[in-house]
Design a protein around this motif. Structure first.
Motif, PDB file in Angstrom:
ATOM      1  N   LYS A  86      13.304  -0.857  -7.040  1.00  0.00           N
ATOM      2  CA  LYS A  86      12.132  -1.111  -6.217  1.00  0.00           C
ATOM      3  C   LYS A  86      11.799   0.084  -5.325  1.00  0.00           C
ATOM      4  O   LYS A  86      10.647   0.362  -5.044  1.00  0.00           O
ATOM      5  N   CYS A  87      12.842   0.785  -4.908  1.00  0.00           N
ATOM      6  CA  CYS A  87      12.635   1.925  -4.008  1.00  0.00           C
ATOM      7  C   CYS A  87      12.144   3.166  -4.745  1.00  0.00           C
ATOM      8  O   CYS A  87      11.640   4.083  -4.109  1.00  0.00           O
TER       9      CYS A  87
ATOM     10  N   VAL B 116       7.638   9.789  -1.224  1.00  0.00           N
ATOM     11  CA  VAL B 116       7.947  10.357   0.096  1.00  0.00           C
ATOM     12  C   VAL B 116       8.612  11.728  -0.066  1.00  0.00           C
ATOM     13  O   VAL B 116       8.272  12.683   0.643  1.00  0.00           O
TER      14      VAL B 116
ATOM     15  N   PHE C 211       2.700   1.268  -5.952  1.00  0.00           N
ATOM     16  CA  PHE C 211       4.141   1.476  -5.714  1.00  0.00           C
ATOM     17  C   PHE C 211       4.496   1.768  -4.257  1.00  0.00           C
ATOM     18  O   PHE C 211       5.624   2.152  -3.966  1.00  0.00           O
TER      19      PHE C 211
ATOM     20  N   PHE D 189      17.325  -3.177  -5.809  1.00  0.00           N
ATOM     21  CA  PHE D 189      16.911  -2.438  -4.614  1.00  0.00           C
ATOM     22  C   PHE D 189      16.476  -1.019  -4.976  1.00  0.00           C
ATOM     23  O   PHE D 189      15.400  -0.563  -4.608  1.00  0.00           O
TER      24      PHE D 189
ATOM     25  N   CYS E 222       5.687  -7.494   2.183  1.00  0.00           N
ATOM     26  CA  CYS E 222       7.085  -7.134   2.060  1.00  0.00           C
ATOM     27  C   CYS E 222       7.254  -5.634   2.081  1.00  0.00           C
ATOM     28  O   CYS E 222       6.343  -4.879   1.749  1.00  0.00           O
ATOM     29  N   GLY E 223       8.452  -5.232   2.493  1.00  0.00           N
ATOM     30  CA  GLY E 223       8.812  -3.826   2.499  1.00  0.00           C
ATOM     31  C   GLY E 223       9.815  -3.591   1.404  1.00  0.00           C
ATOM     32  O   GLY E 223       9.547  -3.836   0.230  1.00  0.00           O
ATOM     33  N   ILE E 224      11.020  -3.185   1.784  1.00  0.00           N
ATOM     34  CA  ILE E 224      12.012  -2.874   0.754  1.00  0.00           C
ATOM     35  C   ILE E 224      12.876  -4.076   0.379  1.00  0.00           C
ATOM     36  O   ILE E 224      13.757  -3.960  -0.455  1.00  0.00           O
ATOM     37  N   SER E 225      12.597  -5.249   1.004  1.00  0.00           N
ATOM     38  CA  SER E 225      13.383  -6.432   0.671  1.00  0.00           C
ATOM     39  C   SER E 225      13.282  -6.745  -0.815  1.00  0.00           C
ATOM     40  O   SER E 225      12.235  -6.610  -1.426  1.00  0.00           O
TER      41      SER E 225
ATOM     42  N   GLN F 272       3.320  -9.434  -1.919  1.00  0.00           N
ATOM     43  CA  GLN F 272       3.911  -9.987  -3.134  1.00  0.00           C
ATOM     44  C   GLN F 272       3.436 -11.407  -3.380  1.00  0.00           C
ATOM     45  O   GLN F 272       3.259 -12.187  -2.454  1.00  0.00           O
TER      46      GLN F 272
ATOM     47  N   GLY G 109       9.694   4.203  -6.773  1.00  0.00           N
ATOM     48  CA  GLY G 109       8.331   4.730  -6.700  1.00  0.00           C
ATOM     49  C   GLY G 109       7.998   5.323  -5.352  1.00  0.00           C
ATOM     50  O   GLY G 109       7.669   6.506  -5.242  1.00  0.00           O
ATOM     51  N   TRP G 110       8.129   4.531  -4.305  1.00  0.00           N
ATOM     52  CA  TRP G 110       7.688   5.021  -2.997  1.00  0.00           C
ATOM     53  C   TRP G 110       8.603   6.093  -2.437  1.00  0.00           C
ATOM     54  O   TRP G 110       8.139   7.044  -1.808  1.00  0.00           O
TER      55      TRP G 110
ATOM     56  N   LEU H 114       5.513   1.378  -0.292  1.00  0.00           N
ATOM     57  CA  LEU H 114       6.548   0.554   0.343  1.00  0.00           C
ATOM     58  C   LEU H 114       5.972  -0.771   0.836  1.00  0.00           C
ATOM     59  O   LEU H 114       6.529  -1.839   0.586  1.00  0.00           O
TER      60      LEU H 114
ATOM     61  N   GLN I 274       3.819  -3.772   0.583  1.00  0.00           N
ATOM     62  CA  GLN I 274       3.208  -4.501  -0.535  1.00  0.00           C
ATOM     63  C   GLN I 274       2.864  -5.918  -0.111  1.00  0.00           C
ATOM     64  O   GLN I 274       3.410  -6.429   0.861  1.00  0.00           O
TER      65      GLN I 274
ATOM     66  N   LEU J 138       4.261   5.368   1.602  1.00  0.00           N
ATOM     67  CA  LEU J 138       4.798   4.395   2.553  1.00  0.00           C
ATOM     68  C   LEU J 138       3.832   3.220   2.740  1.00  0.00           C
ATOM     69  O   LEU J 138       4.255   2.064   2.753  1.00  0.00           O
TER      70      LEU J 138
END
Lengths: 48, 282
Positions: free
Chosen positions: A6-7, A14, B218, A3, B273-276, B224, A9-10, B220, B222, B83
């Motif tokens: 994956k977080c 932000v 990169f 998690f 997908c987001g942050i999953s 996939q 980069g973005w 948020l 995306q 984002l």
């Protein structure tokens, strides 16, 4: 772990964005943008 | 998905250009919302615009005397880019919507790309560097610097700013001359070209697309691709309006996240997908 990887980069983007916006606001750049945006931009409309 | 995207595009365009009084009187909104920028290319001289254009904001900061790092504009790009990436282009840009609608006109055989696409696609980076950055810092009109991209190229300014303002404001009509005709010609050319080619302005000229494209890898939001489920039927590549393969979709700066590949995939191995963190192995 996945998690956060994956977080990374973005969320870093932000944070950088928020910091830049704050820095711009402190330097009065939002005021510059507002002053430009509330006058008719003659260049944009093809007159100036 | 197709209908959802069109609804979001229409709603976002209406909401961010919702100052009806401006359209009726040939004036523009002058309130405090204009301290903020919308994510897409939306001229702040559109009579309905309730916020600022990010490319216009960048140029306004570069047009100042001396050189100042345009932190506020960079902040906007980093925030929206991190984002959403080019999801902004596919879902939230009013000029993207105009090109999408033009492309739906059922005449001419549709094509995804122009010939020499591999070279022309760099046009947006040239527009960003030469017109938006260098032009705005070094091109003078009299004693003041000019926002070169807005002045010489931006078709969104002509469509959403010039045409409604000139139709409702007689004082401005008298001043319109050669520059307006030049910009009107560019707008007409792009709209006519987009009947045949998918979003030519976004693919070849938009500096905002060039910026957001860099964040695609990169951001948020995306798309996939699950390699293990893929049967290489290439339905996604056929559906992709900018002709990307499934390997390229998630990271390519050209992907505008329109979601046509997601709809087309029979095995559902492409998804938004987001942050999953589920289904991330590839």
């Amino acid at each position: 772990m996945g998690f956060w990887k994956k977080c990374k980069g973005w969320s870093l983007g932000v944070l950088v964005g928020a910091a830049f916006l704050g820095l711009g606001a402190v330097q009065g750049q939002l005021e510059v943008i507002w002053r430009k945006a509330v006058m008719i931009c003659l260049e944009c409309v093809g007159i100036g | 998905m197709k209908r959802l995207r069109l609804t979001v595009q229409l709603l976002f365009t209406i909401i961010t250009n919702g100052y009806v009084y401006g359209f009726a009187n040939g004036k523009i909104y002058r309130g405090s919302l204009k301290y903020a920028c919308v994510p897409g290319l939306n001229c702040y001289s559109c009579p309905g615009a309730v916020a600022s254009c990010p490319i216009g904001a960048l140029q306004a900061l570069l047009n100042q005397r001396g050189f100042h790092i345009p932190f506020a504009a960079l902040g906007v790009f980093f925030l929206f880019g991190s984002l959403l990436g080019r999801f902004v282009c596919g879902w939230l840009c009013p000029f993207g919507l105009v090109q999408d609608l033009s492309h739906k006109i059922p005449i001419l055989k549709k094509k995804k790309r122009l010939p020499y696409h591999h070279i022309l696609k760099y046009g947006k980076y040239v527009a960003l560097i030469l017109l938006v950055c260098v032009g705005s810092m070094f091109l003078f009109g009299g004693l003041a610097k000019v926002p070169a991209f807005c002045k010489y190229l931006c078709p969104s300014g002509t469509l959403f700013g010039a045409i409604p303002l000139l139709s409702a404001n007689e004082a401005l009509q008298d001043q319109a001359g050669g520059l307006f005709l030049w910009k009107f010609g560019i707008l007409l050319g792009i709209v006519l070209l987009s009947i045949k080619i998918y979003r030519p302005f976004c693919q070849y000229l938009c500096p905002l697309g060039a910026i957001y494209g860099w964040f695609n890898r990169f951001s948020l939001v995306q798309i996939q691709w699950e390699k293990e489920l893929c049967v290489s039927c290439m339905a996604c590549e056929k559906a992709c309006p900018v002709d990307l393969s499934p390997q390229e979709i998630s990271r390519s700066p050209e992907c505008i996240r329109c979601g046509k590949c997601v709809d087309a995939c029979p095995r559902k191995c492409l998804r938004f997908c987001g942050i999953s963190t589920k289904h991330t192995k590839n």
